[in-house]
Design a protein around this motif. Sequence first.
Motif, PDB file in Angstrom:
ATOM      1  N   PRO A   1       0.828  -1.219   0.000  1.00  0.00           N
ATOM      2  CA  PRO A   1       0.000   0.000   0.000  1.00  0.00           C
ATOM      3  C   PRO A   1       0.855   1.258   0.000  1.00  0.00           C
ATOM      4  N   ARG A   2       1.998   1.193   0.690  1.00  0.00           N
ATOM      5  CA  ARG A   2       2.863   2.373   0.770  1.00  0.00           C
ATOM      6  C   ARG A   2       3.323   2.801  -0.638  1.00  0.00           C
ATOM      7  N   ASN A   3       3.617   1.796  -1.480  1.00  0.00           N
ATOM      8  CA  ASN A   3       4.048   2.137  -2.831  1.00  0.00           C
ATOM      9  C   ASN A   3       2.938   2.763  -3.658  1.00  0.00           C
ATOM     10  N   ARG A   4       1.721   2.462  -3.272  1.00  0.00           N
ATOM     11  CA  ARG A   4       0.602   3.024  -4.031  1.00  0.00           C
ATOM     12  C   ARG A   4       0.304   4.466  -3.606  1.00  0.00           C
ATOM     13  N   MET A   5       0.834   4.850  -2.474  1.00  0.00           N
ATOM     14  CA  MET A   5       0.543   6.206  -1.976  1.00  0.00           C
ATOM     15  C   MET A   5       1.230   7.253  -2.845  1.00  0.00           C
ATOM     16  N   ALA A   6       0.498   8.285  -3.209  1.00  0.00           N
ATOM     17  CA  ALA A   6       1.086   9.354  -4.016  1.00  0.00           C
ATOM     18  C   ALA A   6       2.311   9.910  -3.294  1.00  0.00           C
ATOM     19  N   THR A   7       3.348  10.187  -4.049  1.00  0.00           N
ATOM     20  CA  THR A   7       4.609  10.588  -3.414  1.00  0.00           C
ATOM     21  C   THR A   7       4.440  11.831  -2.553  1.00  0.00           C
ATOM     22  N   ARG A   8       3.576  12.737  -2.975  1.00  0.00           N
ATOM     23  CA  ARG A   8       3.446  13.978  -2.195  1.00  0.00           C
ATOM     24  C   ARG A   8       2.899  13.723  -0.791  1.00  0.00           C
ATOM     25  N   LEU A   9       2.297  12.540  -0.581  1.00  0.00           N
ATOM     26  CA  LEU A   9       1.772  12.230   0.753  1.00  0.00           C
ATOM     27  C   LEU A   9       2.771  11.459   1.607  1.00  0.00           C
TER      28      LEU A   9
ATOM     29  N   VAL B   1      -1.727  28.650  -3.558  1.00  0.00           N
ATOM     30  CA  VAL B   1      -0.316  28.260  -3.689  1.00  0.00           C
ATOM     31  C   VAL B   1      -0.107  27.433  -4.970  1.00  0.00           C
ATOM     32  N   GLU B   2       0.738  27.936  -5.848  1.00  0.00           N
ATOM     33  CA  GLU B   2       1.117  27.195  -7.063  1.00  0.00           C
ATOM     34  C   GLU B   2       2.203  26.186  -6.700  1.00  0.00           C
ATOM     35  N   PRO B   3       2.275  25.055  -7.421  1.00  0.00           N
ATOM     36  CA  PRO B   3       3.394  24.134  -7.192  1.00  0.00           C
ATOM     37  C   PRO B   3       4.731  24.873  -7.291  1.00  0.00           C
ATOM     38  N   GLY B   4       5.594  24.615  -6.344  1.00  0.00           N
ATOM     39  CA  GLY B   4       6.920  25.237  -6.351  1.00  0.00           C
ATOM     40  C   GLY B   4       6.962  26.596  -5.660  1.00  0.00           C
ATOM     41  N   GLU B   5       5.808  27.172  -5.419  1.00  0.00           N
ATOM     42  CA  GLU B   5       5.790  28.468  -4.734  1.00  0.00           C
ATOM     43  C   GLU B   5       5.998  28.310  -3.236  1.00  0.00           C
ATOM     44  N   GLU B   6       6.502  29.357  -2.629  1.00  0.00           N
ATOM     45  CA  GLU B   6       6.796  29.278  -1.195  1.00  0.00           C
ATOM     46  C   GLU B   6       5.720  29.960  -0.355  1.00  0.00           C
ATOM     47  N   MET B   7       5.409  29.315   0.739  1.00  0.00           N
ATOM     48  CA  MET B   7       4.479  29.885   1.707  1.00  0.00           C
ATOM     49  C   MET B   7       5.248  30.027   3.015  1.00  0.00           C
ATOM     50  N   VAL B   8       5.250  31.216   3.554  1.00  0.00           N
ATOM     51  CA  VAL B   8       5.920  31.451   4.835  1.00  0.00           C
ATOM     52  C   VAL B   8       4.966  31.046   5.960  1.00  0.00           C
ATOM     53  N   VAL B   9       5.452  30.247   6.894  1.00  0.00           N
ATOM     54  CA  VAL B   9       4.608  29.722   7.985  1.00  0.00           C
ATOM     55  C   VAL B   9       5.356  29.822   9.308  1.00  0.00           C
TER      56      VAL B   9
ATOM     57  N   ALA C   1       0.819  19.468   5.867  1.00  0.00           N
ATOM     58  CA  ALA C   1       0.210  18.505   4.948  1.00  0.00           C
ATOM     59  C   ALA C   1      -0.424  19.224   3.753  1.00  0.00           C
ATOM     60  N   CYS C   2      -1.126  20.314   4.019  1.00  0.00           N
ATOM     61  CA  CYS C   2      -1.810  21.020   2.919  1.00  0.00           C
ATOM     62  C   CYS C   2      -0.802  21.632   1.953  1.00  0.00           C
ATOM     63  N   ILE C   3       0.256  22.217   2.484  1.00  0.00           N
ATOM     64  CA  ILE C   3       1.255  22.831   1.597  1.00  0.00           C
ATOM     65  C   ILE C   3       1.911  21.747   0.746  1.00  0.00           C
ATOM     66  N   GLU C   4       2.213  20.601   1.371  1.00  0.00           N
ATOM     67  CA  GLU C   4       2.786  19.472   0.615  1.00  0.00           C
ATOM     68  C   GLU C   4       1.826  19.023  -0.483  1.00  0.00           C
ATOM     69  N   MET C   5       0.560  18.858  -0.120  1.00  0.00           N
ATOM     70  CA  MET C   5      -0.407  18.358  -1.096  1.00  0.00           C
ATOM     71  C   MET C   5      -0.617  19.351  -2.232  1.00  0.00           C
TER      72      MET C   5
END
Length: 396
Positions: A9-17, A117-125, A135-139
């Motif tokens: 199952p781990r291999n099936r998980m999308a890499t971003r998760l 947030v666009e992919p690759g863009e930075e969010m300051v937290v 998790a949300c920024i990763e996703m």
Amino acid sequence: MPASTSASPRNRMATRLRSIPPTIFSEMSALALRTGSLNLGQGFPDRDGPASVVEAAVEALRAGRNQYAPGPGVPELRQAVAEHQARHYGIELDPTSQVIVTAGATEAVAAAVFALVEPGEEMVVLEPYYDSYVACIEMAGGVRRPVTLRAPDFRLDVDALRAAVTDRTRTILLNTPHNPTGAMLDRDELQAVADVALEHDLVVVTDEVYEHLVFDGRRHVPLCTLPGMWDRTVTISSAGKTFSFTGWKVGWVTGPAELVSIVLAAKQWLTFTNAAPLQPAVAHALTQEAGFYEELAGGLQTKRDLLVSGLRELDMDVYLPEATYFATADVRRYGFRDSMEFCLALPERAGVVAIPEQVFFDDQDAGRHLVRWAFCKETSVIEDALGRLAAADLYA
Ligand code: PMP
Ligand code: GLN
């Protein structure tokens, strides 16, 4: 059968998760249940909110308000949120374009991040983070740029904030009052955030779910009320903490119509809508039960004092939180390598569960030794927990 590399199952998980560990709150609450420990971990009160609000929900259930609510929320709740913002902060909102209802602040944060947030863009937290932010920024495929609030007093380091902003930054995700530290950004700190946002043309998403749970006569100041900030601020709150109904998951987003509609564009594809019969009940709470959260804050302050003085008597260094449900303690004196080891040993040694705060930090040196304790529990539970800690061997 050919050997397959995709069977686990781990291999099936999308890499971003894959890089996102399961939420610590589930892990530690399960541990509390399993070991019969007192749960000073996950932040939920063990006493429900106002009975009249429960009655309003029952009435709504009986009155047949059981089909989909409108995507942006039921009109009376959007109106009640607008009135609440006007009453407390002098913010005038058009409920039809500047307020939407969400499945808790959690969905509001997710929708705001996915929408902005666009992919690759930075969010300051700010770190320590509330865990769903990471998790949300990763996703979203974004990149988090932490600004570390450091023990013992967790003030905002304005130079660090400035240094975190690059030409790939378009947003800041702020949480004040702040979970897990219990710190509140003061006027100067808020102004520093506003200055940076204005200078770099950033949008700020502010999670203000603890807006009413503030102590010692302090008052929460929404960032959007600072000069120039209205047009670039998305404000999030929720009924969970304000009315002690954390399981209801009714939250809201307010701000300028342009930003609110952008957040709605994402929100409509997450849950679309939720909690139809609870939404009118939360409207009732906001219009009729303001006294509840004022009293709640007073009671929490007393519990904060009880917990903090008890932990200090055990020789922990504890920061006195200005707001929220939580106090942070430095547990280095007990000789554990890190707060995770300490918290995993705690149920067996003392029958108490707390949260290893290090999981909310990228900067492990800043967070390794910190433990978060919730005081949103009955006084007897806090007293019992302190008694158990005092009787236990807490040394590594
Ligand atoms: N943000 C912060 C800072 C929180 O502590 C919490 C937990 N209440 C949430 C968001 C999630 O809020 P909700 O339960 O309304 O989804
Ligand atoms: N906000 C709560 C806390 O910080 C937990 C919410 C959750 O379990 N996701 O403890």
